[in-house]
Enzyme design. Sequence first.
Site, mmCIF file in Angstrom:
data_model
loop_
_atom_site.group_PDB
_atom_site.id
_atom_site.type_symbol
_atom_site.label_atom_id
_atom_site.label_comp_id
_atom_site.label_asym_id
_atom_site.label_seq_id
_atom_site.Cartn_x
_atom_site.Cartn_y
_atom_site.Cartn_z
ATOM 1 N N HIS A 158 0.843 -1.221 0.000
ATOM 2 C CA HIS A 158 0.000 0.000 0.000
ATOM 3 C C HIS A 158 0.870 1.261 0.000
ATOM 4 O O HIS A 158 0.440 2.309 0.490
ATOM 5 C CB HIS A 158 -0.937 0.040 1.219
ATOM 6 C CG HIS A 158 -1.707 -1.223 1.423
ATOM 7 N ND1 HIS A 158 -2.931 -1.451 0.854
ATOM 8 C CD2 HIS A 158 -1.400 -2.342 2.123
ATOM 9 C CE1 HIS A 158 -3.362 -2.663 1.205
ATOM 10 N NE2 HIS A 158 -2.438 -3.217 1.962
ATOM 11 N N SER A 279 15.234 21.039 -16.148
ATOM 12 C CA SER A 279 14.050 21.803 -16.482
ATOM 13 C C SER A 279 14.500 23.074 -17.191
ATOM 14 O O SER A 279 15.588 23.581 -16.943
ATOM 15 C CB SER A 279 13.297 22.149 -15.196
ATOM 16 O OG SER A 279 12.545 23.324 -15.368
ATOM 17 N N LYS A 285 16.131 21.171 -10.939
ATOM 18 C CA LYS A 285 15.456 19.928 -11.303
ATOM 19 C C LYS A 285 16.356 18.923 -12.002
ATOM 20 O O LYS A 285 17.219 19.261 -12.796
ATOM 21 C CB LYS A 285 14.277 20.227 -12.247
ATOM 22 C CG LYS A 285 13.146 20.993 -11.596
ATOM 23 C CD LYS A 285 12.249 20.130 -10.730
ATOM 24 C CE LYS A 285 11.443 19.182 -11.547
ATOM 25 N NZ LYS A 285 10.194 19.666 -12.019
ATOM 26 N N GLU A 292 10.018 8.008 -17.197
ATOM 27 C CA GLU A 292 8.643 8.480 -17.415
ATOM 28 C C GLU A 292 8.159 8.109 -18.817
ATOM 29 O O GLU A 292 7.001 7.731 -19.020
ATOM 30 C CB GLU A 292 8.563 9.995 -17.208
ATOM 31 C CG GLU A 292 8.707 10.391 -15.746
ATOM 32 C CD GLU A 292 8.913 11.884 -15.559
ATOM 33 O OE1 GLU A 292 8.400 12.684 -16.364
ATOM 34 O OE2 GLU A 292 9.603 12.253 -14.583
#
Length: 460
Positions: A158, A279, A285, A292
């Site tokens: 979980h 970024s 970043k 992804e």
Amino acid sequence: MPSDKLWAGRSQKATSAEADDFNSSLHFDRRLYKYDIAGSTAHAEMLLKQGIISSSDAAAIKDGLKTILDDINSGALTFDNGGEDIHMFIESELTARIGEAGKKLHTARSRNDQVALDIRMYLRDECREIDALICTLIAALADKAEEHAETVMPGYTHLQRAQPITFGHQLLAYAMMLCRDRSRLSDAVKRMNYSPLGCCALAGTTYPIDREFTAEKLGFDGVCLNSLDGVSDRDYAVEIASALSICMMHLSRLAEEMILWSSWEFSFIELDDAYTTGSSIMPQKKNSDMAELVRGKTGRVYGDLTALLTMLKGLPLAYNKDMQEDKEAIFDAVDTTKKCLSIFAPMISTMKVKKENMYRAAKKGFINATDCADYLVGKGMAFRSAYKITGELVAYCIDNDTTLDMLPIDVYKSKSELFDDGIYDAIKLENCIARRGSVGGCGKASIDAQLEFVRKNISG
Ligand code: ARG
């Protein structure tokens, strides 16, 4: 204007340019050229052996096909003669080069068995390449897992910290999935490896052909036994797209974990700069773009599988032009999965593992609570009672902002007289892991056995 198409004769006029364009598959099925030529060469040899064409015609056909293959490979021949598909393209090129003999190649054959043959041979090769890429990824996972066979991390259920495990154990879970992907692909290839050549348009042929001869020449295990099935079957494309979807689902789950682990919130790993981007606006970043994208492209491959299933579901036997739509879907599934597998292996090999952060996270979250209960069970208490007492101890720790290993012995004793100093050893994370010696558990012997299993799997 009369038609100049290979099927001219029946039609009174040419198709419109728009229809030609709509109908044409050459811009994507050109990638089958090697297989089309190999199939045609075997077919010509069979026609000769069976006395259906003369040896001079057979020689001209074989030589012509060989020069076409060489010219496509070298770039001297490009796919711009406006052919309807790769089969028409090669046949008309052959006839342009060798004349009348070229027109005999299509005896006892149809594009329907031809295209089914080409895709099977293409997919057979692609599956071999995909399998090699899966093996490389399994090897990368195994090496990292071995390096981190004793690196403690929290295992989750979980997405809540659950029990201590090692990073090696976590990575080997993915290696197991990929071993199953290999077996799924190889099963699909086994079922696919039957030759449809000689099924002809749908009903077989009146010529005395030898289907076993071409099947053997082209590396098949046998022939499709029902001509209707041979030309209308695309199960193998569905099965392979399904095996690739499952493989992509595995990659996507690992990608998701890597994205999470790379976040500041987890900070368990750092991906190499070669596989991350920055970024354009936020200088701090470091984005896990490759992971992804793998996660994102998984949806594409599922889409390819859905396209194939949907295209086939209402089709009457035998061939229907709808089936031309199989190619872009299966090509995309193959290309996408190959790219994702290729980028994944080096991404795993080069990632930095932040052991201290994993350990710190494992120390918090009471992931040794089960072991505390097991300790009481070892002293004779029933598990449910031990579970309740441990729950109370955890609640006490939360109230007092501490952890089970920092808790003084008298607090333990206030809950049960069965506790003694041995509890501290029992809940030490390393010991919790070492004690999980059950087959498939996270103990060291199991990690060694898993490593042996996956390495053996990719060695054969
Ligand atoms: N381009 C076609 C396909 O990909 C080849 C088979 C065409 N057969 C036919 N009868 N029109 O499916």
